[in-house]
Every structure is written in C-alpha cells, then in structure tokens.
Design a protein around this motif. Structure first.
Motif, PDB file in Angstrom:
ATOM      1  N   THR A  61       0.856  -1.177   0.000  1.00 54.82           N
ATOM      2  CA  THR A  61       0.000   0.000   0.000  1.00 54.82           C
ATOM      3  C   THR A  61       0.895   1.231   0.000  1.00 54.82           C
ATOM      4  O   THR A  61       2.103   1.132   0.209  1.00 54.82           O
ATOM      5  N   CYS A  62       0.295   2.385  -0.184  1.00 52.24           N
ATOM      6  CA  CYS A  62       1.063   3.627  -0.121  1.00 52.24           C
ATOM      7  C   CYS A  62       1.706   3.793   1.254  1.00 52.24           C
ATOM      8  O   CYS A  62       2.798   4.350   1.372  1.00 52.24           O
ATOM      9  N   ALA A  81      -2.124  10.038   0.356  1.00 50.07           N
ATOM     10  CA  ALA A  81      -1.555   9.421  -0.844  1.00 50.07           C
ATOM     11  C   ALA A  81      -2.651   9.037  -1.819  1.00 50.07           C
ATOM     12  O   ALA A  81      -3.736   8.616  -1.418  1.00 50.07           O
ATOM     13  N   LYS A  82      -2.343   9.194  -3.083  1.00 47.32           N
ATOM     14  CA  LYS A  82      -3.224   8.714  -4.150  1.00 47.32           C
ATOM     15  C   LYS A  82      -2.403   7.777  -5.030  1.00 47.32           C
ATOM     16  O   LYS A  82      -1.339   8.151  -5.514  1.00 47.32           O
ATOM     17  N   PRO A  83      -2.912   6.548  -5.220  1.00 42.54           N
ATOM     18  CA  PRO A  83      -2.202   5.624  -6.108  1.00 42.54           C
ATOM     19  C   PRO A  83      -2.337   6.058  -7.568  1.00 42.54           C
ATOM     20  O   PRO A  83      -3.357   6.617  -7.970  1.00 42.54           O
ATOM     21  N   LYS A  84      -1.286   5.822  -8.314  1.00 43.67           N
ATOM     22  CA  LYS A  84      -1.238   6.154  -9.741  1.00 43.67           C
ATOM     23  C   LYS A  84      -0.776   4.920 -10.507  1.00 43.67           C
ATOM     24  O   LYS A  84      -0.229   3.986  -9.929  1.00 43.67           O
ATOM     25  N   LEU A  97       2.990  -0.490  -7.395  1.00 46.69           N
ATOM     26  CA  LEU A  97       2.197   0.632  -6.903  1.00 46.69           C
ATOM     27  C   LEU A  97       3.030   1.899  -6.964  1.00 46.69           C
ATOM     28  O   LEU A  97       4.192   1.909  -6.545  1.00 46.69           O
ATOM     29  N   CYS A  99       2.693   5.901  -5.757  1.00 51.33           N
ATOM     30  CA  CYS A  99       1.887   6.739  -4.871  1.00 51.33           C
ATOM     31  C   CYS A  99       2.384   8.175  -4.903  1.00 51.33           C
ATOM     32  O   CYS A  99       3.582   8.425  -4.778  1.00 51.33           O
ATOM     33  N   TRP A 101       2.031  11.511  -2.831  1.00 53.06           N
ATOM     34  CA  TRP A 101       1.643  12.097  -1.546  1.00 53.06           C
ATOM     35  C   TRP A 101       1.599  13.609  -1.688  1.00 53.06           C
ATOM     36  O   TRP A 101       2.546  14.223  -2.184  1.00 53.06           O
TER      37      TRP A 101
END
Length: 189
Positions: A61-62, A81-84, A97, A99, A101
């Motif tokens: 995870t982030c 955080a947003k996942p990209k 993953l 991320c 932030w």
C-alpha cells in the motif's frame, strides 16, 4: 510533469525519517497472563525447537511501501496518498504501486512520489532502454542500477543533484522524486 516538493522540505522529511529510524525500540508487550479458565502451563513441559512461523507479508500500500516515520511526517503535515499507474515507457507494472503524496485540500504542485514494483529481467531491460533513450542517465552501484532524469530538466533535486530516480535490482524496481528519497522505500516484496 510530476509535481515535487522543494529540496528544503525534502531535506526536512529525510531528517524526520532518519530521526525516527534512530529512535529506541518500543517497550516489549506485556506477557500474557493465565485466567481461572485457562490452565497454567505444566512446569515439566519441554521447550520446542520449532521455528516461529513468520507473519505473512503485508499488502503493498502507499503506507506500507515507505517507512513508518515518513508516513507519520507526511500525514502530520496533512498529506494523503493517491495511487497512480506505474508505467515506465511501454512497460506497464500492474503488480506494483506508484503513490503521489500531497495535501490535496490545497491547490499546490508540491508532493512526493514513491513507487515499487516487481519486474522481470526483460521488462527491466525495456524500461531502462526507454528511459535512456529519453535522456535519462545510468549509474551502476552496489544497490543496483540507478536511472536518473537529467538534472537540467528536473523540477527538484536532492543535495547531490539527483532528481527523479529509479533503482532497478534483481526482480524489482523503486522510484522516488530524488535518489536520496529511495532510502525511504522499505518495501521488499
């Protein structure tokens, strides 16, 4: 272009992470006690030599990718955080993953980028070739192969002049806004 945090802020975050890493260990958990309904262990029971089973690896995870001190520093600053999508050239790293932030409540171009993914040798070769063809620079080190953007095109650099950097190793790749930022990624897969 991917927004980056200023070098001064990045330095503060690295300092916080380093100080957190130097903190002493947490106090040990208290020993379990027996209750009236649980029988006490036998005094003649022999200790076993069976290894303690390891905890299964946490999910990527982030928050689990980077150090706990970094997560604390970023969330204390109001960042989330947003996942990209994690893509390098034509290589889509769907098992990894990426991320970003940032403080999404404020219209700003400041943030931090961290990524980790497993990668095959073939995909690593293709990804590195795509980056090098785009003007990125390669350095080999004991940790693996670093591919760093040309600093003249970087939105921000670390104290050593490195901007966004990938670290390729056997079976995985990391990405951070700066080469120094790679140390904050603790995920080992």
């Amino acid at each position: 272009m991917i927004p980056r945090i200023t070098s001064a802020t990045a330095g503060v975050l690295l300092l916080l992470a380093a100080l957190t890493a130097c903190a002493g260990p947490a106090e040990p958990a208290p020993s379990p006690t027996t209750s009236a309904s649980t029988p006490a262990p036998s005094a003649t029971a022999a200790p076993t030599d069976a290894p303690t089973p390891e905890e299964p690896a946490a999910e990527l995870t982030c928050e689990s990718m980077i150090s706990a001190g970094t997560v604390e520093a970023l969330t204390s600053a109001g960042w989330t955080a947003k996942p990209k999508e994690f893509v390098i050239g034509d290589v889509d790293l769907t098992d990894g993953l990426l991320c970003f932030w940032a403080d999404y409540a404020v219209g700003s171009d400041h943030g931090q980028l961290y990524g980790w993914s497993p990668i095959s040798a073939e995909d690593a070769t293709a990804a590195q070739a795509a980056l090098l063809a785009s003007g990125w620079r390669r350095e080999d080190g004991p940790e693996g192969t670093y591919i760093t953007e040309d600093p003249q095109y970087s939105m921000g650099t670390d104290d050593d002049g490195y901007g966004m950097t990938y670290l390729f190793h056997d079976g995985w790749v990391k990405l951070a806004d700066t080469r120094q930022g790679l140390v904050l990624i603790e995920w080992a897969g």
